[in-house]
Enzyme design. Structure first.
Site, PDB file in Angstrom:
ATOM      1  N   CYS A   2      21.770 -13.510  -4.010  1.00  0.00           N
ATOM      2  CA  CYS A   2      22.128 -13.973  -3.982  1.00  0.00           C
ATOM      3  C   CYS A   2      21.835 -15.342  -3.510  1.00  0.00           C
ATOM      4  O   CYS A   2      20.370 -15.291  -3.430  1.00  0.00           O
ATOM      5  CB  CYS A   2      22.727 -13.444  -2.636  1.00  0.00           C
ATOM      6  SG  CYS A   2      23.069 -11.488  -2.230  1.00  0.00           S
ATOM      7  N   ARG A  27      20.942 -16.019  -9.932  1.00  0.00           N
ATOM      8  CA  ARG A  27      20.303 -15.709  -8.694  1.00  0.00           C
ATOM      9  C   ARG A  27      21.480 -14.022  -7.913  1.00  0.00           C
ATOM     10  O   ARG A  27      21.078 -13.123  -6.784  1.00  0.00           O
ATOM     11  CB  ARG A  27      20.322 -16.465  -6.730  1.00  0.00           C
ATOM     12  CG  ARG A  27      19.160 -17.628  -6.885  1.00  0.00           C
ATOM     13  CD  ARG A  27      19.681 -18.485  -6.600  1.00  0.00           C
ATOM     14  NE  ARG A  27      19.193 -17.772  -4.697  1.00  0.00           N
ATOM     15  CZ  ARG A  27      18.022 -17.675  -4.613  1.00  0.00           C
ATOM     16  NH1 ARG A  27      16.945 -18.773  -4.822  1.00  0.00           N
ATOM     17  NH2 ARG A  27      17.260 -17.444  -3.364  1.00  0.00           N
ATOM     18  N   TRP A  74      23.845 -10.977  -5.310  1.00  0.00           N
ATOM     19  CA  TRP A  74      23.450  -9.334  -6.090  1.00  0.00           C
ATOM     20  C   TRP A  74      23.311  -8.128  -5.078  1.00  0.00           C
ATOM     21  O   TRP A  74      22.979  -8.115  -3.751  1.00  0.00           O
ATOM     22  CB  TRP A  74      22.508 -10.071  -6.548  1.00  0.00           C
ATOM     23  CG  TRP A  74      21.694  -8.788  -7.493  1.00  0.00           C
ATOM     24  CD1 TRP A  74      21.387  -8.853  -9.010  1.00  0.00           C
ATOM     25  CD2 TRP A  74      20.493  -8.044  -7.296  1.00  0.00           C
ATOM     26  NE1 TRP A  74      20.510  -7.748  -8.827  1.00  0.00           N
ATOM     27  CE2 TRP A  74      19.536  -7.062  -8.296  1.00  0.00           C
ATOM     28  CE3 TRP A  74      20.060  -8.135  -5.266  1.00  0.00           C
ATOM     29  CZ2 TRP A  74      19.168  -6.159  -7.880  1.00  0.00           C
ATOM     30  CZ3 TRP A  74      19.029  -6.294  -6.037  1.00  0.00           C
ATOM     31  CH2 TRP A  74      18.436  -6.052  -6.974  1.00  0.00           C
ATOM     32  N   ASN A 100      22.097 -14.232   2.598  1.00  0.00           N
ATOM     33  CA  ASN A 100      21.760 -13.571   1.447  1.00  0.00           C
ATOM     34  C   ASN A 100      20.222 -12.713   2.002  1.00  0.00           C
ATOM     35  O   ASN A 100      19.106 -13.336   3.360  1.00  0.00           O
ATOM     36  CB  ASN A 100      20.621 -14.978   1.261  1.00  0.00           C
ATOM     37  CG  ASN A 100      19.575 -14.224  -0.081  1.00  0.00           C
ATOM     38  OD1 ASN A 100      19.356 -13.196  -0.501  1.00  0.00           O
ATOM     39  ND2 ASN A 100      18.886 -15.438  -0.209  1.00  0.00           N
ATOM     40  N   GLY A 101      19.747 -11.468   1.729  1.00  0.00           N
ATOM     41  CA  GLY A 101      18.744 -11.351   2.565  1.00  0.00           C
ATOM     42  C   GLY A 101      18.604  -9.585   2.539  1.00  0.00           C
ATOM     43  O   GLY A 101      19.458  -8.618   2.207  1.00  0.00           O
ATOM     44  N   GLU A 493       5.154  -7.745 -22.718  1.00  0.00           N
ATOM     45  CA  GLU A 493       5.996  -9.170 -21.996  1.00  0.00           C
ATOM     46  C   GLU A 493       7.117  -8.314 -23.203  1.00  0.00           C
ATOM     47  O   GLU A 493       8.665  -8.783 -22.853  1.00  0.00           O
ATOM     48  CB  GLU A 493       5.623 -10.172 -22.275  1.00  0.00           C
ATOM     49  CG  GLU A 493       6.355 -11.279 -21.631  1.00  0.00           C
ATOM     50  CD  GLU A 493       7.363 -11.097 -20.610  1.00  0.00           C
ATOM     51  OE1 GLU A 493       7.355 -10.248 -19.718  1.00  0.00           O
ATOM     52  OE2 GLU A 493       8.139 -12.531 -20.826  1.00  0.00           O
ATOM     53  N   LYS A 497      11.260  -8.156 -22.371  1.00  0.00           N
ATOM     54  CA  LYS A 497      12.741  -9.139 -22.635  1.00  0.00           C
ATOM     55  C   LYS A 497      13.469  -8.587 -23.825  1.00  0.00           C
ATOM     56  O   LYS A 497      14.427  -8.587 -23.025  1.00  0.00           O
ATOM     57  CB  LYS A 497      11.941  -9.788 -23.664  1.00  0.00           C
ATOM     58  CG  LYS A 497      10.747 -11.486 -23.224  1.00  0.00           C
ATOM     59  CD  LYS A 497      11.585 -11.980 -22.490  1.00  0.00           C
ATOM     60  CE  LYS A 497      11.720 -11.757 -20.692  1.00  0.00           C
ATOM     61  NZ  LYS A 497      10.735 -11.857 -20.121  1.00  0.00           N
ATOM     62  N   GLU A 500      15.451  -6.031 -20.645  1.00  0.00           N
ATOM     63  CA  GLU A 500      16.499  -6.874 -19.768  1.00  0.00           C
ATOM     64  C   GLU A 500      17.313  -7.197 -19.997  1.00  0.00           C
ATOM     65  O   GLU A 500      18.244  -7.711 -19.152  1.00  0.00           O
ATOM     66  CB  GLU A 500      15.361  -8.369 -19.156  1.00  0.00           C
ATOM     67  CG  GLU A 500      14.333  -8.177 -18.372  1.00  0.00           C
ATOM     68  CD  GLU A 500      13.278  -9.238 -17.618  1.00  0.00           C
ATOM     69  OE1 GLU A 500      12.878  -9.863 -16.738  1.00  0.00           O
ATOM     70  OE2 GLU A 500      13.074 -10.214 -19.256  1.00  0.00           O
ATOM     71  N   HIS A 516      -2.384   8.952 -28.214  1.00  0.00           N
ATOM     72  CA  HIS A 516      -2.397   9.178 -27.145  1.00  0.00           C
ATOM     73  C   HIS A 516      -1.286   9.730 -26.776  1.00  0.00           C
ATOM     74  O   HIS A 516      -1.306   9.617 -25.689  1.00  0.00           O
ATOM     75  CB  HIS A 516      -3.509   8.740 -26.505  1.00  0.00           C
ATOM     76  CG  HIS A 516      -4.693   8.880 -26.763  1.00  0.00           C
ATOM     77  ND1 HIS A 516      -5.603   9.368 -26.818  1.00  0.00           N
ATOM     78  CD2 HIS A 516      -5.262   7.296 -26.812  1.00  0.00           C
ATOM     79  CE1 HIS A 516      -6.894   9.007 -27.367  1.00  0.00           C
ATOM     80  NE2 HIS A 516      -7.110   7.889 -27.407  1.00  0.00           N
ATOM     81  N   LYS A 615      17.641 -13.305 -11.039  1.00  0.00           N
ATOM     82  CA  LYS A 615      16.126 -13.507 -11.311  1.00  0.00           C
ATOM     83  C   LYS A 615      15.211 -14.258 -10.391  1.00  0.00           C
ATOM     84  O   LYS A 615      14.220 -14.071 -10.582  1.00  0.00           O
ATOM     85  CB  LYS A 615      17.154 -15.541 -12.026  1.00  0.00           C
ATOM     86  CG  LYS A 615      15.189 -16.945 -12.191  1.00  0.00           C
ATOM     87  CD  LYS A 615      15.521 -16.810 -13.564  1.00  0.00           C
ATOM     88  CE  LYS A 615      14.090 -17.648 -13.582  1.00  0.00           C
ATOM     89  NZ  LYS A 615      13.660 -16.826 -15.026  1.00  0.00           N
TER      90      LYS A 615
END
Ligand code: G6P
Length: 620
Positions: A2, A27, A74, A100-101, A493, A497, A500, A516, A615
């Site tokens: 947010c 955000r 968000w 926001n929160g 990583e 990527k 995402e 395994h 983000k």
């Protein structure tokens, strides 16, 4: 998570609000809205969808006024919809707020407010705050206070905030007191901008760039009261505060796309420069070590450290894994890498000589902040490795190191990762030289590090080859990413990527672990991406690669230029320059960023704004 903006001054506010929301869209981008106070009333425009859709709505139905707030969401409580989007009104419209929160006791408060006759239009926890504020204002008025006075508004906010449990950054407009804007924070970031006869509020400094370079970072439990003529800052416990004004050093080109199609691509291409910036002034060629100005610990204290805990989330956690390998290798100090979300509740045994390092691009990730605070509470030295100057974690840690990578806007982190790895390499060198590492070894690492920006520049030339490979594989729905030692975190990583931004399932594994379990996944529709540059255990990784080939799985390899052996075995090869083993992640991660980027484009995904993600994750 947010984004909030607010303004009070002389401009027609909607342009600033919309532009600010565009800049904060990384955000959250489920829905967006603005509210503008225009004398007798507050007008709200809000809508599910991107800020662009809100802009079109405002074009069709303009709003005018010089005081306002805005929000890009968000979703946490309630689906993305027009009703759940912010701003929210409280009471009969006496209060309008953006939040926001996460309010943890929202359910109990909602029931109490419903019993008092308040009607809810949304499923959000934020609307509870709006009604709570309206009720608090109503109580003040009942006591004889004037609703048009700033002090009444302030008192109402102070009383209401005491009832909230959880995290908030809020900006509030008052219908009957249109010349005031109040902001408050507990846990969710807010920065104030000071202009000439105007004040700004934002979740981070990016909306303020080009408007003012004087900023004040709000601390937890602080309330800012903004009018056209002045600003007051109050702390819940210590009363009136003298604002600590800081100078913002961002320029507008930092937050513009320039010639690039997406921020992610721009940020991938910035890496030669950002890696250079992470090293600038930190290489001591004479002493063959690194220099850090902000650790705020004496050499004596640093020498007594017998264990390091690196804590982080997401991509930063992967950078921490590279750091673990390097610090243990160079300095022989045992390192643990902890997910911040686990560390905050896990309570592992940590001696007095354990140092805690929080690694975070934004400096605002709620779990990382909570883990840092928990470790601080227990008396450990805490350091932070942050990109965003003035962020909460940067301010709360005992000391730290900035990345100087410039704003990272693409939700999928790229340049922050390589900058984090660069700084962690320097830290490993620093601790190493303080202990067992010889002058010659230190000197050799510094010389090779210095060449890395150039090597990354060369690596970026693989873009055309990566694009072709993306064309071949973009329709596949499962990928494995494999690497060993320093390239194991790179594999993790790379897989992250891809997940995402292209919504393709990808798993990262140490290559030798395939046998395994994951080997059972191999078929002709499941490509394996091997990170296999020249290294001490190169033949072992090649064996792992052959095991996959023997079972009919397609193999894409990231290999050193001139590696003919890999070319014979793999279906496709992306070549990178040969660099020292311990520095390979800085180079091998780049083609994986590009591969995710091109696959995402081919799958028509929104590269910079992937679904469901944000983000900066400022909620738990
Ligand atoms: C979010 C972002 C990731 C990032 C993670 C940690 O999930 O989408 O890209 O790696 O948060 O963020 P931080 O700012 O703490 O590095």
């Amino acid at each position: 998570m947010c984004g909030i903006v607010g303004y009070i001054g002389y401009r027609n506010v909607s342009n600033f609000l919309l532009e600010g929301l565009h800049r904060l869209e990384y955000r959250g981008y489920d829905s967006a809205g603005i509210a503008v106070a225009n004398g007798a009333d507050i007008t709200i425009r809000k809508k599910a969808g991107r800020v662009q859709e809100l802009s079109s709505l405002v074009d069709e139905c303009p709003v005018e006024g010089t005081v306002g707030v805005g929000h890009t969401r968000w979703a946490t409580h309630g689906e993305p919809s027009d009703a759940n989007s912010h701003p929210h009104s409280g009471g009969n419209g006496e209060i309008v707020l953006v939040h926001n929160g996460v309010i943890e006791n929202y359910s109990a408060l909602r029931s109490q407010l419903q019993q008092l006759g308040y009607t809810f239009q949304s499923e959000t926890d934020s609307e509870v705050v709006a009604h709570l504020l309206a009720h608090s204002l109503f109580e003040q008025v009942k006591l004889g206070c004037e609703p048009s006075e700033t002090d009444t508004c302030l008192k109402a906010v102070e009383v209401a905030l005491k009832k909230l449990k959880g995290a908030y950054g809020i900006a509030v407009l008052f219908r009957d007191c249109p010349g005031v804007l109040i902001a408050a924070r507990n846990g969710s970031p807010l920065v104030l901008g000071i202009g000439d006869g105007e004040y700004f509020i934002a979740s981070d400094a990016s909306p303020l760039v080009g408007y003012t370079d004087e900023v004040v970072y709000l601390a937890d439990h602080e309330i800012a009261i903004l009018t056209e003529t002045g600003m007051d800052l109050l702390h819940r416990d210590s009363g009136r505060q003298t604002p600590s004004i800081q100078v913002l050093d961002q320029v507008s080109t930092d937050i513009e796309l320039g010639d690039f199609e997406h921020f992610m691509l721009k940020e991938i291409h910035e890496q030669p420069t950002t890696i250079e910036n992470a090293m600038r002034g930190r290489l001591d060629f004479d002493a063959a070590t690194a220099i850090f100005g902000g650790l705020n610990m004496t050499l004596q204290q640093l020498r007594t450290v017998d264990r390091i805990v690196l804590t982080a989330c997401g991509t930063s956690w992967h950078a921490a894994l590279v750091g673990e390998y390097l610090i243990e290798e160079f300095a022989r100090i045992p390192v643990e890498v902890e997910y911040a979300s686990e560390l905050r509740y896990r309570n592992p045994p940590m001696s007095d000589r354990t140092m805690v390092f929080a690694i975070t691009q934004s400096g605002e990730t709620a779990d990382t902040l909570a883990a840092l605070r928990e470790c601080k509470r227990k008396g450990h030295s805490t350091l932070a490795l942050c990109n965003v100057v003035g962020s909460t974690i940067a301010r709360e840690a005992d000391g730290g190191v900035y990345l100087h990578a410039g704003p990272e806007i693409g939700v999928a982190s790229t340049k922050a990762f390589t900058s984090q790895v660069t700084v962690l390499t320097l830290l490993a060198l620093y601790f190493g030289r303080m202990r067992h590492m010889s002058y010659q070894a230190g000197s050799s690492i510094i010389r090779k590090l210095k060449e890395i920006p150039e090597k990354v520049e060369q690596t970026l030339n693989c873009d055309a080859a990566v694009k072709e490979i993306a064309q071949k594989y973009y329709g596949m729905n499962n990928f494995l990413y494999l690497g060993r030692l320093h390239n194991f975190p790179v594999a993790l990583e790379g897989a992250l990527k891809l997940k995402e931004i292209s919504y393709v399932h990808a798993e990262g594994y140490p290559a030798a672990e395939m046998k395994h379990g994951p080997l059972a996944l191999i078929d002709e529709q499941t490509p394996s991406l091997f990170v296999v540059p020249k290294c001490g255990i190169y033949p072992k990784v090649i064996s792992n690669l052959e095991e996959v080939k023997a079972r009919g799985g397609p193999v894409i390899a990231i290999a050193c230029e001139g590696d003919d052996r890999v070319a014979e075995l793999a279906d496709d090869v992306i070549y990178v320059p040969d660099v020292d083993e311990c520095l390979q992640p800085l180079v091998t991660s780049v083609p994986l960023q590009l591969l995710a980027y091109h696959i995402a484009l081919l799958r028509n995904c929104n590269v910079d704004r992937p679904r469901n993600l944000a983000k900066s994750v400022t909620v738990e």
